[in-house]
Scaffold this motif. Sequence first.
Motif, PDB file in Angstrom:
ATOM      1  N   ILE A 132       0.841  -1.206   0.000  1.00 41.92           N
ATOM      2  CA  ILE A 132       0.000   0.000   0.000  1.00 41.92           C
ATOM      3  C   ILE A 132       0.872   1.251   0.000  1.00 41.92           C
ATOM      4  O   ILE A 132       0.478   2.297  -0.539  1.00 41.92           O
ATOM      5  CB  ILE A 132      -0.938  -0.002   1.227  1.00 41.92           C
ATOM      6  N   LEU A 133       2.052   1.157   0.578  1.00 47.82           N
ATOM      7  CA  LEU A 133       2.952   2.320   0.622  1.00 47.82           C
ATOM      8  C   LEU A 133       3.269   2.852  -0.774  1.00 47.82           C
ATOM      9  O   LEU A 133       3.458   4.052  -0.969  1.00 47.82           O
ATOM     10  CB  LEU A 133       4.252   1.949   1.338  1.00 47.82           C
ATOM     11  N   LYS A 134       3.314   1.945  -1.746  1.00 49.70           N
ATOM     12  CA  LYS A 134       3.654   2.357  -3.106  1.00 49.70           C
ATOM     13  C   LYS A 134       2.610   3.289  -3.706  1.00 49.70           C
ATOM     14  O   LYS A 134       2.900   4.045  -4.626  1.00 49.70           O
ATOM     15  CB  LYS A 134       3.812   1.116  -3.993  1.00 49.70           C
ATOM     16  N   LYS A 135       1.378   3.232  -3.183  1.00 49.64           N
ATOM     17  CA  LYS A 135       0.296   4.082  -3.693  1.00 49.64           C
ATOM     18  C   LYS A 135       0.287   5.464  -3.030  1.00 49.64           C
ATOM     19  O   LYS A 135      -0.488   6.333  -3.435  1.00 49.64           O
ATOM     20  CB  LYS A 135      -1.055   3.409  -3.456  1.00 49.64           C
ATOM     21  N   GLN A 136       1.132   5.644  -2.026  1.00 53.26           N
ATOM     22  CA  GLN A 136       1.070   6.882  -1.250  1.00 53.26           C
ATOM     23  C   GLN A 136       1.974   7.985  -1.786  1.00 53.26           C
ATOM     24  O   GLN A 136       2.083   9.052  -1.186  1.00 53.26           O
ATOM     25  CB  GLN A 136       1.375   6.585   0.224  1.00 53.26           C
ATOM     26  N   GLN A 137       2.620   7.732  -2.892  1.00 54.37           N
ATOM     27  CA  GLN A 137       3.362   8.761  -3.613  1.00 54.37           C
ATOM     28  C   GLN A 137       4.398   9.470  -2.733  1.00 54.37           C
ATOM     29  O   GLN A 137       4.600  10.683  -2.829  1.00 54.37           O
ATOM     30  CB  GLN A 137       2.384   9.785  -4.209  1.00 54.37           C
ATOM     31  N   LEU A 138       5.046   8.698  -1.859  1.00 55.29           N
ATOM     32  CA  LEU A 138       6.068   9.261  -0.992  1.00 55.29           C
ATOM     33  C   LEU A 138       7.349   9.519  -1.774  1.00 55.29           C
ATOM     34  O   LEU A 138       7.697   8.754  -2.678  1.00 55.29           O
ATOM     35  CB  LEU A 138       6.350   8.303   0.168  1.00 55.29           C
ATOM     36  N   PRO A 139       8.064  10.581  -1.452  1.00 59.95           N
ATOM     37  CA  PRO A 139       9.321  10.866  -2.166  1.00 59.95           C
ATOM     38  C   PRO A 139      10.354   9.763  -1.961  1.00 59.95           C
ATOM     39  O   PRO A 139      11.133   9.460  -2.852  1.00 59.95           O
ATOM     40  CB  PRO A 139       9.784  12.196  -1.561  1.00 59.95           C
ATOM     41  N   GLN A 140      10.351   9.164  -0.782  1.00 61.13           N
ATOM     42  CA  GLN A 140      11.221   8.028  -0.505  1.00 61.13           C
ATOM     43  C   GLN A 140      10.661   7.252   0.681  1.00 61.13           C
ATOM     44  O   GLN A 140      10.009   7.823   1.553  1.00 61.13           O
ATOM     45  CB  GLN A 140      12.653   8.468  -0.214  1.00 61.13           C
ATOM     46  N   ILE A 141      10.917   5.961   0.705  1.00 65.81           N
ATOM     47  CA  ILE A 141      10.431   5.109   1.782  1.00 65.81           C
ATOM     48  C   ILE A 141      11.637   4.584   2.552  1.00 65.81           C
ATOM     49  O   ILE A 141      12.470   3.863   1.983  1.00 65.81           O
ATOM     50  CB  ILE A 141       9.598   3.932   1.236  1.00 65.81           C
ATOM     51  N   PRO A 142      11.763   4.935   3.839  1.00 64.61           N
ATOM     52  CA  PRO A 142      12.907   4.452   4.634  1.00 64.61           C
ATOM     53  C   PRO A 142      12.961   2.927   4.653  1.00 64.61           C
ATOM     54  O   PRO A 142      11.928   2.248   4.597  1.00 64.61           O
ATOM     55  CB  PRO A 142      12.612   5.015   6.032  1.00 64.61           C
ATOM     56  N   ASN A 143      14.147   2.405   4.725  1.00 65.09           N
ATOM     57  CA  ASN A 143      14.334   0.953   4.713  1.00 65.09           C
ATOM     58  C   ASN A 143      13.864   0.306   6.012  1.00 65.09           C
ATOM     59  O   ASN A 143      13.877   0.910   7.079  1.00 65.09           O
ATOM     60  CB  ASN A 143      15.816   0.611   4.491  1.00 65.09           C
ATOM     61  N   GLY A 144      13.463  -0.961   5.904  1.00 62.84           N
ATOM     62  CA  GLY A 144      13.124  -1.762   7.080  1.00 62.84           C
ATOM     63  C   GLY A 144      12.018  -1.163   7.918  1.00 62.84           C
ATOM     64  O   GLY A 144      10.996  -0.702   7.399  1.00 62.84           O
ATOM     65  N   ASN A 145      12.250  -1.166   9.220  1.00 62.40           N
ATOM     66  CA  ASN A 145      11.237  -0.662  10.152  1.00 62.40           C
ATOM     67  C   ASN A 145      11.335   0.841  10.400  1.00 62.40           C
ATOM     68  O   ASN A 145      10.580   1.382  11.208  1.00 62.40           O
ATOM     69  CB  ASN A 145      11.357  -1.397  11.494  1.00 62.40           C
ATOM     70  N   LEU A 146      12.231   1.520   9.710  1.00 64.02           N
ATOM     71  CA  LEU A 146      12.407   2.954   9.946  1.00 64.02           C
ATOM     72  C   LEU A 146      11.134   3.742   9.624  1.00 64.02           C
ATOM     73  O   LEU A 146      10.826   4.731  10.288  1.00 64.02           O
ATOM     74  CB  LEU A 146      13.575   3.483   9.113  1.00 64.02           C
ATOM     75  N   ILE A 147      10.403   3.297   8.614  1.00 60.73           N
ATOM     76  CA  ILE A 147       9.173   4.004   8.238  1.00 60.73           C
ATOM     77  C   ILE A 147       8.173   3.976   9.380  1.00 60.73           C
ATOM     78  O   ILE A 147       7.468   4.955   9.654  1.00 60.73           O
ATOM     79  CB  ILE A 147       8.557   3.397   6.948  1.00 60.73           C
ATOM     80  N   TRP A 148       8.097   2.828  10.099  1.00 58.67           N
ATOM     81  CA  TRP A 148       7.118   2.714  11.186  1.00 58.67           C
ATOM     82  C   TRP A 148       7.573   3.509  12.407  1.00 58.67           C
ATOM     83  O   TRP A 148       6.751   4.162  13.066  1.00 58.67           O
ATOM     84  CB  TRP A 148       6.887   1.248  11.533  1.00 58.67           C
ATOM     85  N   LYS A 149       8.881   3.489  12.701  1.00 53.82           N
ATOM     86  CA  LYS A 149       9.401   4.289  13.798  1.00 53.82           C
ATOM     87  C   LYS A 149       9.175   5.771  13.527  1.00 53.82           C
ATOM     88  O   LYS A 149       8.834   6.541  14.437  1.00 53.82           O
ATOM     89  CB  LYS A 149      10.903   4.009  13.983  1.00 53.82           C
ATOM     90  N   GLN A 150       9.345   6.154  12.277  1.00 52.74           N
ATOM     91  CA  GLN A 150       9.122   7.539  11.880  1.00 52.74           C
ATOM     92  C   GLN A 150       7.660   7.928  12.085  1.00 52.74           C
ATOM     93  O   GLN A 150       7.357   8.995  12.633  1.00 52.74           O
ATOM     94  CB  GLN A 150       9.507   7.714  10.411  1.00 52.74           C
ATOM     95  N   ARG A 151       6.753   7.046  11.690  1.00 53.01           N
ATOM     96  CA  ARG A 151       5.327   7.350  11.823  1.00 53.01           C
ATOM     97  C   ARG A 151       4.877   7.326  13.285  1.00 53.01           C
ATOM     98  O   ARG A 151       4.016   8.112  13.673  1.00 53.01           O
ATOM     99  CB  ARG A 151       4.499   6.392  10.971  1.00 53.01           C
ATOM    100  N   PHE A 152       5.438   6.447  14.090  1.00 52.74           N
ATOM    101  CA  PHE A 152       5.117   6.465  15.514  1.00 52.74           C
ATOM    102  C   PHE A 152       5.478   7.823  16.114  1.00 52.74           C
ATOM    103  O   PHE A 152       4.707   8.406  16.887  1.00 52.74           O
ATOM    104  CB  PHE A 152       5.871   5.360  16.264  1.00 52.74           C
TER     105      PHE A 152
END
Length: 289
Positions: free
Chosen positions: A139-159
Motif C-alpha cells: 500500500i505504501l507504493k500508492k502513497q506517492q512518498l518521495p522516498q520510503i525508509p528501509n526496514g522498520n524505519l518508516i514505522w518508527k518515523q510514523r510512531f
Amino acid sequence: MNHDAFIVPPGSKISLPKDYDPAYKTQFHEKTDAATKLQADVIRLANYQNILYAQNTYALLIIFQAMDAAGKDSTIKHVMSGVNPQGCQVYSFKEPSSEELDHDYLWRSMKALPERGRIGIFNRSYYEEVLVVRVHPEILKKQQLPQIPNGNLIWKQRFEEINNFEKYLVNNGVVILKFFLNISKSEQKKRFFQRIESPEKHWKFSASDVKERAFWDDYMNAYEEVFNNTSTECAPWYIVPADRKWFTRLVVADIICTKLQELNLKYPTLLEEHKHQLLQAKQILEQEN
C-alpha cells in the motif's frame, strides 16, 4: 471501575495474548449486572456533553481500533445513545481516496477533528497507517512518498509523527481517548458465522473480512508495536475486552465518563453585563399582558 486492567502503561512493552484477556469481565458476571450501570453512565455522559458544549474549551476525540466484528459500531451506538447529535460527530475512515492520497497521511484526520465543545469519534483512524499498511506494505507504493525508509524505519518515523501530532492536539485542548476492542480469534469466527447465517446481518459481511483473517498474527504483532510505541502519558491506549459486547460498552462508557469528570467541566460564569441583560429581559417578559 478500576481501569488499570485495560490501560497500556506508557513506556511499557506488552503482549496482547499474555497481558490482556478478550473475555475478561471483572466483577460483572452477567449482562444484567452491568445494565443498570451502563444506563447511568449514558445519562452521565449526556450531562457532561452539555457542559462540554457550553464551556467550549475542550474537545474530546475518541478513537476506536479493532479487528473486524469486534463491535466498534454497536459500541458507539449504545454508549453514545444519550448524546445530543448536534455536539457529536462520527467519521469512519475507509480506503483513502485519490484526493486524500495527494496529501500527507494525517491530512484527512486533521480535517475531521472535533471543534471545541464537541465530541469527535474516529471509527478507525490514522493508526491504520501503521496497521493495515504495515501488514500490507504494498500500500505504501500508492502513497506517492518521495522516498520510503528501509526496514522498520518508516514505522518508527510514523510512531514519532503520531505521538507529536497527539501531543500537539492535547496541548491545544483536544482530549484523546484511544480504545482497542480486543476480540479473540475464536469469537471473531463465531460472529462471522452469525453474519453469514442471519439474513438481517448479511449486509455486515464482506468476503474481504475473511481474507484479512488469514493475517491475524501479523495484525496482532502490528498492534503490539502500536501500543508499545504510542501509548503515552497524554494519550494512552485502553485495551478493552471485546468477546462480550455488553462488557465492552460498559468499560468504554465508564472510561469516557471518568475522563470528562477529571476535566472539572463547569458552565460558563456570566459577566455582570450579561446578568444585567437577563434581568432586563425578565422585566420585559413580566410586563407583557
